[in-house]
Design a protein around this motif. Structure first.
Motif, PDB file in Angstrom:
ATOM      1  N   ASP A 188       2.850   1.616  -3.715  1.00 30.34           N
ATOM      2  CA  ASP A 188       2.256   1.849  -4.512  1.00 30.34           C
ATOM      3  C   ASP A 188       1.424   2.653  -4.815  1.00 30.34           C
ATOM      4  O   ASP A 188       0.128   3.095  -4.872  1.00 30.34           O
ATOM      5  N   SER A 210      -6.343  -3.548   5.131  1.00 29.80           N
ATOM      6  CA  SER A 210      -5.815  -2.105   4.595  1.00 29.80           C
ATOM      7  C   SER A 210      -6.167  -0.603   5.746  1.00 29.80           C
ATOM      8  O   SER A 210      -7.202  -0.258   6.300  1.00 29.80           O
ATOM      9  N   ASN A 255     -12.987   3.603  -4.355  1.00 33.98           N
ATOM     10  CA  ASN A 255     -12.064   3.397  -4.939  1.00 33.98           C
ATOM     11  C   ASN A 255     -10.833   2.985  -3.692  1.00 33.98           C
ATOM     12  O   ASN A 255     -10.321   1.969  -4.501  1.00 33.98           O
ATOM     13  N   SER A 256     -11.562   3.214  -2.609  1.00 39.18           N
ATOM     14  CA  SER A 256     -10.352   2.790  -1.489  1.00 39.18           C
ATOM     15  C   SER A 256     -10.601   0.971  -1.305  1.00 39.18           C
ATOM     16  O   SER A 256      -9.501   0.234  -0.856  1.00 39.18           O
ATOM     17  N   ARG A 316      -1.481   3.394  -6.926  1.00 34.97           N
ATOM     18  CA  ARG A 316      -2.650   2.538  -7.416  1.00 34.97           C
ATOM     19  C   ARG A 316      -2.858   1.894  -8.388  1.00 34.97           C
ATOM     20  O   ARG A 316      -3.923   1.936  -8.753  1.00 34.97           O
ATOM     21  N   ASP A 317      -1.978   1.369  -9.449  1.00 33.64           N
ATOM     22  CA  ASP A 317      -2.613   0.340 -10.814  1.00 33.64           C
ATOM     23  C   ASP A 317      -2.106  -1.485 -10.713  1.00 33.64           C
ATOM     24  O   ASP A 317      -2.123  -2.315 -11.125  1.00 33.64           O
ATOM     25  N   GLU A 356       0.763  -0.638   0.106  1.00 38.45           N
ATOM     26  CA  GLU A 356      -0.399  -0.111   0.406  1.00 38.45           C
ATOM     27  C   GLU A 356       1.194   1.472  -0.178  1.00 38.45           C
ATOM     28  O   GLU A 356       0.527   1.892  -0.511  1.00 38.45           O
ATOM     29  N   CYS A 410      -6.747  -4.647  -5.493  1.00 45.14           N
ATOM     30  CA  CYS A 410      -5.214  -4.206  -5.967  1.00 45.14           C
ATOM     31  C   CYS A 410      -3.747  -4.376  -5.515  1.00 45.14           C
ATOM     32  O   CYS A 410      -2.956  -5.582  -6.178  1.00 45.14           O
ATOM     33  N   ASN A 411      -4.310  -4.751  -3.927  1.00 47.50           N
ATOM     34  CA  ASN A 411      -2.912  -4.999  -3.326  1.00 47.50           C
ATOM     35  C   ASN A 411      -2.860  -6.325  -3.630  1.00 47.50           C
ATOM     36  O   ASN A 411      -3.322  -7.476  -3.192  1.00 47.50           O
ATOM     37  N   THR A 441     -10.943  -0.992  -4.125  1.00 45.63           N
ATOM     38  CA  THR A 441     -10.707  -1.333  -5.239  1.00 45.63           C
ATOM     39  C   THR A 441      -8.560  -1.162  -5.251  1.00 45.63           C
ATOM     40  O   THR A 441      -7.787  -2.402  -5.968  1.00 45.63           O
ATOM     41  N   ASP A 442      -8.231  -0.609  -4.671  1.00 46.11           N
ATOM     42  CA  ASP A 442      -6.966  -0.275  -4.277  1.00 46.11           C
ATOM     43  C   ASP A 442      -7.294  -1.271  -3.062  1.00 46.11           C
ATOM     44  O   ASP A 442      -5.384  -2.112  -3.761  1.00 46.11           O
TER      45      ASP A 442
END
Lengths: 669, 139
Positions: free
Chosen positions: A305, B124, B105-106, A308-309, A302, B112-113, B108-109
């Protein structure tokens, strides 16, 4: 002013006579105070070392003067420290009370820009120190050795006597990381320990003399010890031993040149193109090897990155790696990304002039005197890779020099070779130009991708089959390529049915490969080039020993087996490798046109490789054709069925409408 | 400002649920759970229409005397539920939408991790930060 500042820091009134005031202000100016009043810790470190006091005293001085508490040397701390140094050199205990005594000026040996050092202002009792002053010119050459001495002493001292006072960030972790590290180090340093212990028995000055004589041998032994250590550890664990960092509030989060280089190597093992991204899955596998708990790795991700991709750019990768390393050495993870670790900072850091980089190890040493243990190890560790790199560079210099000049990606190696003298300050300096030039490879790779796409644009069908051969999880950049040029890249070497141009291109490439075989130089470029073509074959084991040699240039020689295994895994399991050779092939094409000496690779394997390449391409194309035909058949069947349904629905509609018309007159009435 | 924020997985188990701690949290859990029925109903109703793009924001699911419950569903059937105090009437629909957007959005982040496995509860810190920003500031 000095008196007031002295009072400010210690609360006691420190008398400074005229001489002292002059001397101290001179030294203060020497240490290059920045605007905030903090002194350049590198210079302070040099100064302290030049005082030739044993490291315990230096630590005590730092602690007492308040710099440890503050984390930096402000003017008051500096003056107090100077006073304490003088006290220590006179044999008085390092205490605040000592500063009130009427002390001689502290003596510093080997300062590069000595202010009034040589000036008498010399109270009695400093004959030996005066002698040192007289020998100051010669002692300058000692300073590199001094530093190493002190660092080793520090490491040893801190290992044996973890008196390092509790650092505010982590009181509990030091317990475990220390043991962890000491375990690792005990294996590494057995050879070096003996020397260190031998040295620590003597006073500082004789140690310096010994160190000077034995420094060449030290350099020799340390790399070998380090290499053996490397053999045992995984890449990430190796990094821990190698060197991380200084852990003050900002400095620990600053990536040094050596670390940056190591990160670059690691990045390249995952993704040879420095400008491209490492996929999340790939990074996950890689970082999981560090054996950190998953929540921490998740947090590190976190933090690093930034865009954030779901993938890591090179700077993000360095950040993540650095955080992992820091965590492994016991430092708690920050809640937010420290400014020195931001990707933007990384870029700008590459342009920092040389001297701060040179002073970097010293900074670490000094500022973290309060938290010395891991840092000192970090310093030593940082030194080690530099040394190992240097030694290995010297070994491979002869074979690689020409190649490195040409290859953009190997400019680091080139600089290492340039700096392949047993002088530690050199490599950091040389790394700087490399870092600046590192941005260039990115543009190369992007242009080569565009070339590849342009060269093969016809093929309409994105061949799913080829993905089996390069089965790496879809990397973002590859996906973009697929979307843009789609089959462009792949067809570049896959030769989709209708496209003629790709064929000549591959033949050109093979031609170039054959041509390139002739000159036995520039092997460096080839390894990557050859890597992937051989990976595609997945058969050439003979290539791997060759790949070893360029690879070993970066890290310790024993890193290669793990690198190779990674490469093998990458080659066999991931599909990206085959794409890379396309780009690189096109790139060497253009380069070959420009630069007469084309890159060379192992010649016979390359020739066989191309032939096998073509046959494999044919096979794949045929498979692709078959699959396309199948899908065509399926789609036509589907189409016909849908048409049938459409007809049925039409008929129903017609009947319904007719019924409506019949019923309408009835409804209206 | 929300009183309770919850993220529910596709299989209707909670991935993340957090409420203002001063009150009986179990009540909020129950409220969220009952709201799931409404969410399901809304999803299935919209699904009958031929439009393939379903509106993600579901709007006010149902009001109780004390609270209003808003819902939001992602395309992967992950549901966000926000419970808002009824007395806080100044919250407009747009604000709720923006809260959901931020949550999405959060989320999604977090997804993505690579170290996060879908289906695990969300741990998170960034996500926690966003949620805290949205919660009622008590005290």
């Amino acid at each position: 002013m000095e008196q007031e500042s002295g009072a400010a820091s210690t609360g006691t009134f420190i008398p400074l006579n005229e001489h002292e005031q002059r001397y101290y202000s001179g030294l203060h100016g020497l240490c290059q105070a920045d605007t905030s009043g903090k002194l350049s810790s590198g210079k302070v470190a040099e100064l302290f070392k030049a005082s030739q006091l044993p490291p315990e005293s230096l630590h005590k001085v730092t602690e007492v003067c308040g710099a440890k508490r503050l984390g930096y040397f402000g003017t008051p701390q500096f003056y107090v420290a100077l006073k304490l140094l003088a006290a220590a050199q006179s044999g008085l205990p390092v205490r605040l009370e000592s500063v009130t005594a009427n002390l001689p000026l502290p003596r510093f040996v080997g300062l590069k820009n000595e202010p009034e050092m040589r000036y008498p202002a010399v109270p009695p009792g400093i004959d030996t120190q005066g002698a040192q002053c007289g020998s100051a010119p010669t002692s300058v050459s000692w300073t590199p050795a001094d530093r190493s001495t002190f660092r080793h002493l520090e490491a040893n001292v801190d290992k044996k006597e973890p008196w390092s006072p509790p650092r505010s960030p982590c009181n509990s972790p030091p317990g475990s990381p220390l043991t962890y590290r000491s375990y690792q180090y005990s294996k590494q340093r057995n050879g070096v320990d003996s020397q260190i212990t031998y040295e620590s028995k003597h006073s500082s000055r004789p140690i310096v003399q010994l160190e000077q004589h034995s420094s060449p041998s030290n350099y020799g032994t340390k790399p070998t010890v380090e290499q053996q250590a490397m053999a045992r550890a995984s890449s990430v664990e190796r990094l821990d031993q190698q060197g991380l960092v200084d852990y003050t509030d900002d400095d620990p989060w600053r990536i040094t040149e050596e670390q940056l280089e190591y990160y670059t190597n690691q990045f390249k093992t995952l993704q040879p193109d420095l400008g491209a991204l490492i996929l999340g899955a790939v990074a996950k596998n890689f970082f999981t090897k560090s054996k950190l708990p998953i929540p921490e790795l998740s947090h590190i991700w976190e933090l690093s990155d930034v865009d954030r991709d779901g993938a890591l750019t090179f700077s993000e990768f360095c950040t993540a790696f650095h955080l992992i390393v820091a965590r492994k050495n016991g430092y708690p993870l920050p809640e937010s990304l420290p400014p020195t670790l931001r990707p933007g900072f990384m870029q700008s850091e590459e342009d920092i002039p040389d001297t701060p980089e040179n002073a970097e190890p010293l900074i670490v040493f000094e500022d973290t005197e309060p938290r010395p243990s891991q840092m000192d190890r970090g310093i030593i560790e940082r030194l080690q890779p530099g040394l190992t790199i240097i030694t290995q560079d010297m070994k491979e210099e002869s074979s690689k020099q020409d190649a490195s000049v040409q290859r953009a990606g190997t400019q680091e190696k080139q600089a290492l070779q340039l700096g392949a003298f047993p002088e530690r300050p050199e490599p950091p300096q040389d790394l700087d130009p490399q870092m600046r030039t590192k941005t260039r490879p990115r543009s190369y790779s992007s242009t080569s991708i565009e070339d590849a796409m342009k060269k093969a644009e016809e093929p309409p069908t994105p061949p799913p089959r080829p993905q089996k051969t390069h089965s790496r999880a879809s990397s973002l950049d590859l996906n973009k390529l697929f979307q843009q040029g789609a089959p462009g890249v792949k067809s570049g070497w896959l030769l989709p049915p209708p496209a003629l141009p790709p064929r000549p291109s591959t033949s050109q490439v093979s031609h170039f490969i054959n041509v390139s075989e002739v000159p036995p130089q520039n092997k460096v470029k080839q390894p990557n080039f050859a890597d992937f073509s051989h990976f595609r074959e997945e058969e050439e084991s003979s290539v791997k020993p060759e790949e070893q040699s360029p690879r070993s240039r970066f890290g310790p020689g024993t890193e290669d087996p793990t690198n190779q295994s990674k490469q093998d895994a990458i080659g066999s399991s991931h599909g990206q490798a085959p794409q890379k050779p396309v780009r690189r092939k096109y790139h060497p094409e253009s380069q070959n046109l420009e630069t007469p000496p084309p890159p060379a690779v192992s010649f016979p394997p390359a020739a066989k490789a191309t032939q096998k390449l073509l046959s494999k391409q044919k096979r794949e194309i045929q498979m692709a054709i078959r699959k396309n035909k199948e899908t065509n058949a399926v789609l036509t069947r589907l189409n016909s069925e849908l048409q049938q349904q459409l007809k049925v629905v039409h008929q129903e509609r017609v009947t319904l409408e007719s019924q409506l018309e019949i019923l309408r007159p009835l409804a209206s009435t | 400002m929300a009183v309770c924020i919850a993220v529910i997985a596709k299989e209707n188990y909670p991935l993340y649920i957090r409420s203002v701690p001063t009150q009986n949290e179990l009540k909020f859990h129950y409220t969220v759970h009952t709201s799931l029925d409404v969410v399901e109903e809304k999803i299935s109703a919209v699904g009958k229409s031929l439009g393939d793009q379903r509106e993600l924001y579901l709007g006010l699911l149902y009001p109780t005397e004390d609270y209003k419950v808003y819902g939001y569903v992602t395309n992967s059937k992950v549901k966000f539920v926000i419970v808002v105090d009824s007395s806080n009437t100044s919250l407009r629909d747009n604000e709720i939408r923006s809260m959901f957007r931020k949550l999405h959005n959060s989320f999604t982040d977090v997804m993505c991790n690579p170290f996060h496995n879908p289906g695990d509860s969300i741990q998170s810190k960034a996500f926690d930060g966003i949620v805290s920003g949205m919660m009622v500031q008590t005290g």
